[in-house]
Design a protein around this motif. Structure first.
Motif, PDB file in Angstrom:
ATOM      1  N   GLU A 168      53.285 -25.342   9.948  1.00  0.00           N
ATOM      2  CA  GLU A 168      52.384 -25.249  11.091  1.00  0.00           C
ATOM      3  C   GLU A 168      50.950 -25.566  10.694  1.00  0.00           C
ATOM      4  OE1 GLU A 168      52.495 -21.287  12.708  1.00  0.00           O
ATOM      5  OE2 GLU A 168      51.929 -20.339  10.817  1.00  0.00           O
ATOM      6  N   PHE A 169      50.230 -26.078  11.659  1.00  0.00           N
ATOM      7  CA  PHE A 169      48.831 -26.439  11.484  1.00  0.00           C
ATOM      8  C   PHE A 169      47.985 -25.191  11.335  1.00  0.00           C
ATOM      9  CE2 PHE A 169      44.817 -28.421  12.126  1.00  0.00           C
ATOM     10  CZ  PHE A 169      44.119 -27.645  13.035  1.00  0.00           C
ATOM     11  N   VAL A 170      46.999 -25.259  10.446  1.00  0.00           N
ATOM     12  CA  VAL A 170      46.070 -24.150  10.248  1.00  0.00           C
ATOM     13  C   VAL A 170      44.647 -24.550  10.635  1.00  0.00           C
ATOM     14  CG1 VAL A 170      45.032 -22.567   8.579  1.00  0.00           C
ATOM     15  CG2 VAL A 170      47.473 -23.133   8.414  1.00  0.00           C
ATOM     16  N   ALA A 171      44.139 -25.627  10.016  1.00  0.00           N
ATOM     17  CA  ALA A 171      42.753 -26.022  10.249  1.00  0.00           C
ATOM     18  C   ALA A 171      42.560 -27.471   9.847  1.00  0.00           C
ATOM     19  CB  ALA A 171      41.802 -25.134   9.469  1.00  0.00           C
ATOM     20  N   THR A 172      41.558 -28.097  10.432  1.00  0.00           N
ATOM     21  CA  THR A 172      41.224 -29.463  10.064  1.00  0.00           C
ATOM     22  C   THR A 172      39.724 -29.667  10.119  1.00  0.00           C
ATOM     23  OG1 THR A 172      41.728 -31.800  10.491  1.00  0.00           O
ATOM     24  CG2 THR A 172      41.460 -30.378  12.411  1.00  0.00           C
ATOM     25  N   ILE A 173      39.258 -30.635   9.346  1.00  0.00           N
ATOM     26  CA  ILE A 173      37.838 -30.964   9.298  1.00  0.00           C
ATOM     27  C   ILE A 173      37.713 -32.482   9.299  1.00  0.00           C
ATOM     28  CG2 ILE A 173      37.779 -30.847   6.760  1.00  0.00           C
ATOM     29  CD1 ILE A 173      34.938 -29.617   7.066  1.00  0.00           C
ATOM     30  N   VAL A 177      53.332 -20.748   2.066  1.00  0.00           N
ATOM     31  CA  VAL A 177      52.831 -21.779   1.169  1.00  0.00           C
ATOM     32  C   VAL A 177      51.831 -22.607   1.964  1.00  0.00           C
ATOM     33  CG1 VAL A 177      53.395 -23.778  -0.248  1.00  0.00           C
ATOM     34  CG2 VAL A 177      54.971 -21.835  -0.162  1.00  0.00           C
ATOM     35  N   TYR A 178      50.648 -22.770   1.413  1.00  0.00           N
ATOM     36  CA  TYR A 178      49.582 -23.500   2.085  1.00  0.00           C
ATOM     37  C   TYR A 178      49.444 -24.888   1.458  1.00  0.00           C
ATOM     38  CZ  TYR A 178      48.143 -19.410   4.695  1.00  0.00           C
ATOM     39  OH  TYR A 178      48.111 -18.337   5.571  1.00  0.00           O
ATOM     40  N   TYR A 179      49.374 -25.886   2.331  1.00  0.00           N
ATOM     41  CA  TYR A 179      49.283 -27.269   1.898  1.00  0.00           C
ATOM     42  C   TYR A 179      48.014 -27.907   2.445  1.00  0.00           C
ATOM     43  CZ  TYR A 179      54.328 -26.767   1.135  1.00  0.00           C
ATOM     44  OH  TYR A 179      55.568 -26.352   0.719  1.00  0.00           O
ATOM     45  N   TYR A 187      37.585 -40.515  11.087  1.00  0.00           N
ATOM     46  CA  TYR A 187      38.063 -39.976  12.361  1.00  0.00           C
ATOM     47  C   TYR A 187      38.101 -38.470  12.278  1.00  0.00           C
ATOM     48  CZ  TYR A 187      40.572 -40.378  16.797  1.00  0.00           C
ATOM     49  OH  TYR A 187      40.933 -40.330  18.107  1.00  0.00           O
ATOM     50  N   ARG A 188      38.265 -37.845  13.450  1.00  0.00           N
ATOM     51  CA  ARG A 188      38.400 -36.400  13.440  1.00  0.00           C
ATOM     52  C   ARG A 188      39.769 -36.041  12.892  1.00  0.00           C
ATOM     53  NH1 ARG A 188      39.056 -37.926  18.829  1.00  0.00           N
ATOM     54  NH2 ARG A 188      41.137 -37.482  19.663  1.00  0.00           N
ATOM     55  N   GLY A 189      39.946 -34.781  12.608  1.00  0.00           N
ATOM     56  CA  GLY A 189      41.234 -34.333  12.115  1.00  0.00           C
ATOM     57  C   GLY A 189      42.263 -34.254  13.210  1.00  0.00           C
ATOM     58  N   SER A 190      43.444 -33.809  12.847  1.00  0.00           N
ATOM     59  CA  SER A 190      44.555 -33.740  13.791  1.00  0.00           C
ATOM     60  C   SER A 190      45.333 -32.459  13.560  1.00  0.00           C
ATOM     61  CB  SER A 190      45.469 -34.945  13.603  1.00  0.00           C
ATOM     62  OG  SER A 190      46.657 -34.800  14.352  1.00  0.00           O
ATOM     63  N   ILE A 191      45.963 -31.981  14.621  1.00  0.00           N
ATOM     64  CA  ILE A 191      46.806 -30.790  14.487  1.00  0.00           C
ATOM     65  C   ILE A 191      48.252 -31.177  14.197  1.00  0.00           C
ATOM     66  CG2 ILE A 191      45.309 -29.508  16.066  1.00  0.00           C
ATOM     67  CD1 ILE A 191      47.501 -29.786  18.185  1.00  0.00           C
ATOM     68  N   TYR A 192      48.535 -32.471  14.185  1.00  0.00           N
ATOM     69  CA  TYR A 192      49.914 -32.938  14.015  1.00  0.00           C
ATOM     70  C   TYR A 192      50.157 -33.408  12.586  1.00  0.00           C
ATOM     71  CZ  TYR A 192      49.630 -32.897  19.059  1.00  0.00           C
ATOM     72  OH  TYR A 192      49.438 -32.509  20.353  1.00  0.00           O
ATOM     73  N   TRP A 194      44.611 -28.392   6.628  1.00  0.00           N
ATOM     74  CA  TRP A 194      45.413 -27.356   5.963  1.00  0.00           C
ATOM     75  C   TRP A 194      46.569 -26.986   6.886  1.00  0.00           C
ATOM     76  CZ3 TRP A 194      45.024 -25.664   1.036  1.00  0.00           C
ATOM     77  CH2 TRP A 194      43.820 -25.885   0.352  1.00  0.00           C
ATOM     78  N   PHE A 195      47.751 -26.896   6.303  1.00  0.00           N
ATOM     79  CA  PHE A 195      48.948 -26.461   7.006  1.00  0.00           C
ATOM     80  C   PHE A 195      49.583 -25.350   6.179  1.00  0.00           C
ATOM     81  CE2 PHE A 195      49.684 -29.759  10.294  1.00  0.00           C
ATOM     82  CZ  PHE A 195      48.681 -30.640   9.944  1.00  0.00           C
ATOM     83  N   ARG A 196      50.542 -24.666   6.780  1.00  0.00           N
ATOM     84  CA  ARG A 196      51.254 -23.652   6.014  1.00  0.00           C
ATOM     85  C   ARG A 196      52.703 -23.583   6.467  1.00  0.00           C
ATOM     86  NH1 ARG A 196      48.550 -18.044   8.442  1.00  0.00           N
ATOM     87  NH2 ARG A 196      49.807 -17.935  10.360  1.00  0.00           N
ATOM     88  N   GLN A 197      53.529 -23.077   5.562  1.00  0.00           N
ATOM     89  CA  GLN A 197      54.943 -22.907   5.891  1.00  0.00           C
ATOM     90  C   GLN A 197      55.428 -21.589   5.322  1.00  0.00           C
ATOM     91  OE1 GLN A 197      57.548 -26.124   4.686  1.00  0.00           O
ATOM     92  NE2 GLN A 197      59.038 -25.556   6.258  1.00  0.00           N
ATOM     93  N   ALA A 198      55.869 -20.735   6.207  1.00  0.00           N
ATOM     94  CA  ALA A 198      56.431 -19.448   5.807  1.00  0.00           C
ATOM     95  C   ALA A 198      57.942 -19.601   5.629  1.00  0.00           C
ATOM     96  CB  ALA A 198      56.127 -18.395   6.861  1.00  0.00           C
TER      97      ALA A 198
END
Length: 125
Positions: A46-51, A93-95, A103-108, A36-40
């Motif tokens: 920006e990165f929010v969370a990954t699983i 806005v959340y994407y 694989y594991r998630g990524s913050i990028y 999940w990412f978001r943009q204000a």
């Protein structure tokens, strides 16, 4: 083709909770990490969370730790973002996005190949 469809956004007050959903199709969902990412307005995405693909590993941005929870239900091809104690600064806005396979998630965001259309979350004071 791969499709990601977010839902669950809306207008809430500070302190409220909201759960976002992202339904995936066109792929073997259970083999991919999700994020999940978001943009204000006026800001970079920006990165929010990954699983990870199995759901056994999660990672959060510091600004949501302890407030947001990412989870997935592979039988429904869906990833969730439970958001508690929402703040005005969470307005964006959340994407959801499709990450690496097995694989594991990524913050990028460069590591994510497909993106949903986004869902608006607005938190009022």
């Amino acid at each position: 083709q791969v499709q990601l469809v977010e839902s669950g956004g809306g207008l809430v007050q500070a302190g409220d909770s909201l759960t976002l959903s992202c339904a995936a199709s066109g792929l073997t969902f259970s083999t991919y990490a999700m994020g999940w990412f978001r943009q204000a307005p006026g800001k970079e995405r920006e990165f929010v969370a990954t699983i990870d693909w199995s759901g056994g590993s999660t990672y959060y941005a510091d600004f949501v730790k302890g407030r947001f929870t990412i989870s997935r239900y592979n039988a429904k091809n869906t990833v969730y973002l439970q958001m508690n104690s929402l703040k005005v600064e969470d307005t964006a806005v959340y994407y959801c996005a499709l990450g690496p396979q097995y694989y594991r998630g990524s913050i990028y965001d460069r590591d994510y190949d497909y993106w949903g259309q986004g869902t608006q979350v607005t938190v009022s004071a």
